[in-house]
Write a protein that holds these residues in place. Sequence first.
Motif, PDB file in Angstrom:
ATOM      1  N   PRO A  39       0.842  -1.193   0.000  1.00  0.00           N
ATOM      2  CA  PRO A  39       0.000   0.000   0.000  1.00  0.00           C
ATOM      3  C   PRO A  39       0.887   1.257   0.000  1.00  0.00           C
ATOM      4  O   PRO A  39       1.913   1.250   0.687  1.00  0.00           O
ATOM      5  N   ASN A  40       0.573   2.258  -0.721  1.00  0.00           N
ATOM      6  CA  ASN A  40      -0.505   2.526  -1.635  1.00  0.00           C
ATOM      7  C   ASN A  40      -0.001   2.549  -3.077  1.00  0.00           C
ATOM      8  O   ASN A  40      -0.444   3.367  -3.901  1.00  0.00           O
ATOM      9  N   GLN A  41       0.923   1.647  -3.404  1.00  0.00           N
ATOM     10  CA  GLN A  41       1.407   1.569  -4.784  1.00  0.00           C
ATOM     11  C   GLN A  41       0.318   0.965  -5.666  1.00  0.00           C
ATOM     12  O   GLN A  41      -0.506   0.170  -5.196  1.00  0.00           O
ATOM     13  N   THR A  42       0.336   1.322  -6.954  1.00  0.00           N
ATOM     14  CA  THR A  42      -0.656   0.760  -7.875  1.00  0.00           C
ATOM     15  C   THR A  42       0.068   0.138  -9.073  1.00  0.00           C
ATOM     16  O   THR A  42       1.109   0.648  -9.505  1.00  0.00           O
ATOM     17  N   PRO A  43      -0.472  -0.951  -9.605  1.00  0.00           N
ATOM     18  CA  PRO A  43       0.244  -1.669 -10.653  1.00  0.00           C
ATOM     19  C   PRO A  43       0.509  -0.850 -11.932  1.00  0.00           C
ATOM     20  O   PRO A  43       1.628  -0.852 -12.432  1.00  0.00           O
ATOM     21  N   HIS A  44      -0.514  -0.151 -12.434  1.00  0.00           N
ATOM     22  CA  HIS A  44      -0.306   0.553 -13.720  1.00  0.00           C
ATOM     23  C   HIS A  44       0.693   1.691 -13.601  1.00  0.00           C
ATOM     24  O   HIS A  44       1.531   1.886 -14.464  1.00  0.00           O
ATOM     25  N   GLN A  45       0.571   2.424 -12.503  1.00  0.00           N
ATOM     26  CA  GLN A  45       1.499   3.533 -12.293  1.00  0.00           C
ATOM     27  C   GLN A  45       2.927   3.008 -12.183  1.00  0.00           C
ATOM     28  O   GLN A  45       3.861   3.580 -12.750  1.00  0.00           O
ATOM     29  N   THR A  46       3.087   1.904 -11.457  1.00  0.00           N
ATOM     30  CA  THR A  46       4.408   1.301 -11.302  1.00  0.00           C
ATOM     31  C   THR A  46       4.932   0.844 -12.665  1.00  0.00           C
ATOM     32  O   THR A  46       6.115   1.024 -12.979  1.00  0.00           O
ATOM     33  N   ALA A  47       4.042   0.272 -13.482  1.00  0.00           N
ATOM     34  CA  ALA A  47       4.446  -0.179 -14.820  1.00  0.00           C
ATOM     35  C   ALA A  47       4.967   0.992 -15.651  1.00  0.00           C
ATOM     36  O   ALA A  47       5.974   0.871 -16.356  1.00  0.00           O
ATOM     37  N   LYS A  48       4.308   2.125 -15.527  1.00  0.00           N
ATOM     38  CA  LYS A  48       4.733   3.313 -16.297  1.00  0.00           C
ATOM     39  C   LYS A  48       6.105   3.788 -15.851  1.00  0.00           C
ATOM     40  O   LYS A  48       6.958   4.112 -16.674  1.00  0.00           O
ATOM     41  N   LEU A  49       6.317   3.824 -14.523  1.00  0.00           N
ATOM     42  CA  LEU A  49       7.615   4.262 -13.991  1.00  0.00           C
ATOM     43  C   LEU A  49       8.722   3.315 -14.456  1.00  0.00           C
ATOM     44  O   LEU A  49       9.806   3.728 -14.851  1.00  0.00           O
ATOM     45  N   PHE A  50       8.403   2.026 -14.422  1.00  0.00           N
ATOM     46  CA  PHE A  50       9.364   0.991 -14.841  1.00  0.00           C
ATOM     47  C   PHE A  50       9.719   1.193 -16.315  1.00  0.00           C
ATOM     48  O   PHE A  50      10.893   1.234 -16.692  1.00  0.00           O
ATOM     49  N   GLU A  51       8.690   1.337 -17.138  1.00  0.00           N
ATOM     50  CA  GLU A  51       8.907   1.462 -18.580  1.00  0.00           C
ATOM     51  C   GLU A  51       9.765   2.683 -18.899  1.00  0.00           C
ATOM     52  O   GLU A  51      10.730   2.601 -19.668  1.00  0.00           O
ATOM     53  N   ARG A  52       9.429   3.804 -18.263  1.00  0.00           N
ATOM     54  CA  ARG A  52      10.157   5.044 -18.536  1.00  0.00           C
ATOM     55  C   ARG A  52      11.634   4.878 -18.190  1.00  0.00           C
ATOM     56  O   ARG A  52      12.516   5.228 -18.973  1.00  0.00           O
ATOM     57  N   TYR A  53      11.912   4.285 -17.016  1.00  0.00           N
ATOM     58  CA  TYR A  53      13.290   4.154 -16.554  1.00  0.00           C
ATOM     59  C   TYR A  53      14.074   3.163 -17.414  1.00  0.00           C
ATOM     60  O   TYR A  53      15.205   3.432 -17.835  1.00  0.00           O
ATOM     61  N   VAL A  54      13.466   2.026 -17.716  1.00  0.00           N
ATOM     62  CA  VAL A  54      14.162   1.002 -18.496  1.00  0.00           C
ATOM     63  C   VAL A  54      14.467   1.532 -19.897  1.00  0.00           C
ATOM     64  O   VAL A  54      15.550   1.304 -20.449  1.00  0.00           O
ATOM     65  N   LYS A  55      13.545   2.289 -20.459  1.00  0.00           N
ATOM     66  CA  LYS A  55      13.792   2.864 -21.789  1.00  0.00           C
ATOM     67  C   LYS A  55      14.933   3.873 -21.733  1.00  0.00           C
ATOM     68  O   LYS A  55      15.721   3.978 -22.675  1.00  0.00           O
ATOM     69  N   LYS A  56      15.022   4.586 -20.620  1.00  0.00           N
ATOM     70  CA  LYS A  56      16.103   5.556 -20.455  1.00  0.00           C
ATOM     71  C   LYS A  56      17.457   4.836 -20.328  1.00  0.00           C
ATOM     72  O   LYS A  56      18.486   5.321 -20.815  1.00  0.00           O
ATOM     73  N   LEU A  57      17.439   3.676 -19.682  1.00  0.00           N
ATOM     74  CA  LEU A  57      18.685   2.921 -19.496  1.00  0.00           C
ATOM     75  C   LEU A  57      19.138   2.228 -20.779  1.00  0.00           C
ATOM     76  O   LEU A  57      20.297   1.819 -20.907  1.00  0.00           O
ATOM     77  N   CYS A  58      18.219   2.070 -21.725  1.00  0.00           N
ATOM     78  CA  CYS A  58      18.531   1.292 -22.922  1.00  0.00           C
ATOM     79  C   CYS A  58      19.458   2.063 -23.864  1.00  0.00           C
ATOM     80  O   CYS A  58      19.152   3.197 -24.246  1.00  0.00           O
ATOM     81  N   PRO A  59      20.586   1.470 -24.244  1.00  0.00           N
ATOM     82  CA  PRO A  59      21.514   2.192 -25.126  1.00  0.00           C
ATOM     83  C   PRO A  59      20.972   2.295 -26.560  1.00  0.00           C
ATOM     84  O   PRO A  59      20.100   1.533 -26.949  1.00  0.00           O
ATOM     85  N   LYS A  60      21.548   3.231 -27.325  1.00  0.00           N
ATOM     86  CA  LYS A  60      21.103   3.471 -28.718  1.00  0.00           C
ATOM     87  C   LYS A  60      21.309   2.263 -29.627  1.00  0.00           C
ATOM     88  O   LYS A  60      20.697   2.165 -30.688  1.00  0.00           O
ATOM     89  N   THR A  61      22.184   1.363 -29.208  1.00  0.00           N
ATOM     90  CA  THR A  61      22.467   0.180 -30.031  1.00  0.00           C
ATOM     91  C   THR A  61      21.309  -0.813 -30.068  1.00  0.00           C
ATOM     92  O   THR A  61      21.336  -1.771 -30.832  1.00  0.00           O
ATOM     93  N   MET A  62      20.313  -0.619 -29.199  1.00  0.00           N
ATOM     94  CA  MET A  62      19.230  -1.608 -29.052  1.00  0.00           C
ATOM     95  C   MET A  62      17.872  -1.012 -29.367  1.00  0.00           C
ATOM     96  O   MET A  62      17.627   0.166 -29.106  1.00  0.00           O
ATOM     97  N   GLN A  63      16.987  -1.888 -29.870  1.00  0.00           N
ATOM     98  CA  GLN A  63      15.572  -1.524 -29.911  1.00  0.00           C
ATOM     99  C   GLN A  63      14.933  -2.187 -28.701  1.00  0.00           C
ATOM    100  O   GLN A  63      15.272  -3.340 -28.380  1.00  0.00           O
ATOM    101  N   ILE A  64      14.019  -1.492 -28.073  1.00  0.00           N
ATOM    102  CA  ILE A  64      13.440  -2.048 -26.842  1.00  0.00           C
ATOM    103  C   ILE A  64      11.923  -2.071 -26.895  1.00  0.00           C
ATOM    104  O   ILE A  64      11.286  -1.171 -27.438  1.00  0.00           O
ATOM    105  N   LYS A  65      11.366  -3.153 -26.342  1.00  0.00           N
ATOM    106  CA  LYS A  65       9.915  -3.237 -26.175  1.00  0.00           C
ATOM    107  C   LYS A  65       9.656  -3.583 -24.712  1.00  0.00           C
ATOM    108  O   LYS A  65      10.255  -4.535 -24.178  1.00  0.00           O
ATOM    109  N   VAL A  66       8.810  -2.803 -24.059  1.00  0.00           N
ATOM    110  CA  VAL A  66       8.474  -3.070 -22.657  1.00  0.00           C
ATOM    111  C   VAL A  66       6.969  -3.345 -22.577  1.00  0.00           C
ATOM    112  O   VAL A  66       6.166  -2.544 -23.045  1.00  0.00           O
ATOM    113  N   THR A  67       6.606  -4.499 -22.028  1.00  0.00           N
ATOM    114  CA  THR A  67       5.189  -4.887 -21.987  1.00  0.00           C
ATOM    115  C   THR A  67       4.751  -5.143 -20.550  1.00  0.00           C
ATOM    116  O   THR A  67       5.463  -5.807 -19.783  1.00  0.00           O
ATOM    117  N   GLU A  68       3.568  -4.632 -20.211  1.00  0.00           N
ATOM    118  CA  GLU A  68       2.988  -4.927 -18.902  1.00  0.00           C
ATOM    119  C   GLU A  68       2.170  -6.199 -19.058  1.00  0.00           C
ATOM    120  O   GLU A  68       1.201  -6.229 -19.819  1.00  0.00           O
TER     121      GLU A  68
END
Length: 456
Positions: free
Chosen positions: A331-360
């Motif tokens: 409590p009081n975390q929510t799944p969708h909001q957490t998914a968005k934070l995760f996606e944003r951060y992982v995409k930021k960490l991804c180097p230009k050499t890669m294409q990335i797909k993040v799925t909830e």
Amino acid sequence: MESVISFINSNRERYVEELKDFLRIPSISTNPENKADVARCAQYVSDQMNKSGLQNIQIIPTQGHPVVYGEWLGAPGKPTILYYGHYDVQPVDPLNLWSSGPFEPTIKDGYIYARGSSDDKGQVFLNLKSVEAHMKINGKLPVNIKFMIEGEEEIGSVNLENFITSHKELLKADVVLVSDTSFFDDEMPSIAYGLRGLCYMQIDLTGPNRDLHSGVYGGAVANPINELANIISKLKDKNGKITIPGFYDKVRPLTKAERDAYKKLPFAKKAYFKDLGIKETFGEKGYSILEQVSGRPCLDCNGIWGGFQGEGAKTVLPSKASAKISMRLVPNQTPHQTAKLFERYVKKLCPKTMQIKVTELHGGYPAITDITTKEIIAASNALHKVFKKKPLFAREGGSIPVIASFERLLGLKSVLMGFGLDTDAIHSPNERFKLDNFHRGILSVALFYDELAKMS
Ligand code: BES
Ligand code: ZN
């Protein structure tokens, strides 16, 4: 109650034989090739409901696997319990680590071994047998009851909110009862009052457009497995804190009272290490193990693949790599909001050499239940009588997504009276259920009906 109790005690062998039939059905909800087995399992549940004396039994289709419903509403003026459980099970891999077949129930040293024995078929079944005992002896129950047994819990109960919304009248009740949690330890009956939520993600990385010879291209072309490992390694710091920006923003801190309650729980650290075959734990610094596994969120890689997995060596620089990563929420975390934070951060960490797909993939809300209700007192009295010990109240680390939905959609509080043990190896090879807990579970639920009726 005396004759109900002696009926239960004299039917122990039959109960185990019938449970075996339930456990023989490979109702793995995530496997498309087991779809017919899941349907057969729904039929088994419905037959057992019939045998127990429930009425208005229905196998109700959903977009996925069906929900099995049954009721007995012959106690006017008495409370109505909505019992929730699941007949689906987790996959069985790695199969070679099972000592006996996952769907060939085997009894050894007081345990029954099979996939689903503890999570959750054994626990669903014991609740049906409590009904059966009352019906056989008295021709009635002390309370009203509705059973709702689903087939998609292990895949996130994705169709269940829709089901609840479209069956509000059918599911009308005073309280929810669930047996899908564990005792605090082998000797200690417990009532769970908290469950963590879940946010389950998949990352797919693509580097070059095809698998390459690692000698011809290695050194110049970025490798998706290496890059994926880099990304994963940055999701937690050396203090076990999750590094996703904003991840902890909604986390409700543990209060002093909650931390004091954790300290009072009789946790045997040595036995814990021994059971798991580990020398040290690794978790969020500043919190005890019990707090880490139920009061605080966590992040784990659940699977990772890419490149060559066969025997021997193949010199390949792979085109793709993937990982499944889950986060347990409090409590009081929510799944969708957490998914968005995760996606944003992982995409930021991804180097230009890669294409990335993040799925909830799926998720569920955390839940904390009220432990001051009369239903909780009735459950506690019943456990106390059967196990001769006052039960402990503890938060648990696993997730049952529907508990929060019952509260949100139907305004119902839950009683989490589970009979599993942490050592039951749920979701692992050699899952088992302690037969003594199975039999005493039947007695406890039968007594719970009685206690609750007396209080109303
Ligand atoms: N019975 C478990 C949940 C559980 C386990 C609660 C131990 C408390 C203690 C349940 O069947 C389960 O495994 N749920 C999944 C839910 C997920 C797939 C959304 C889980 O927790 O991984
Ligand atoms: Zn379960």
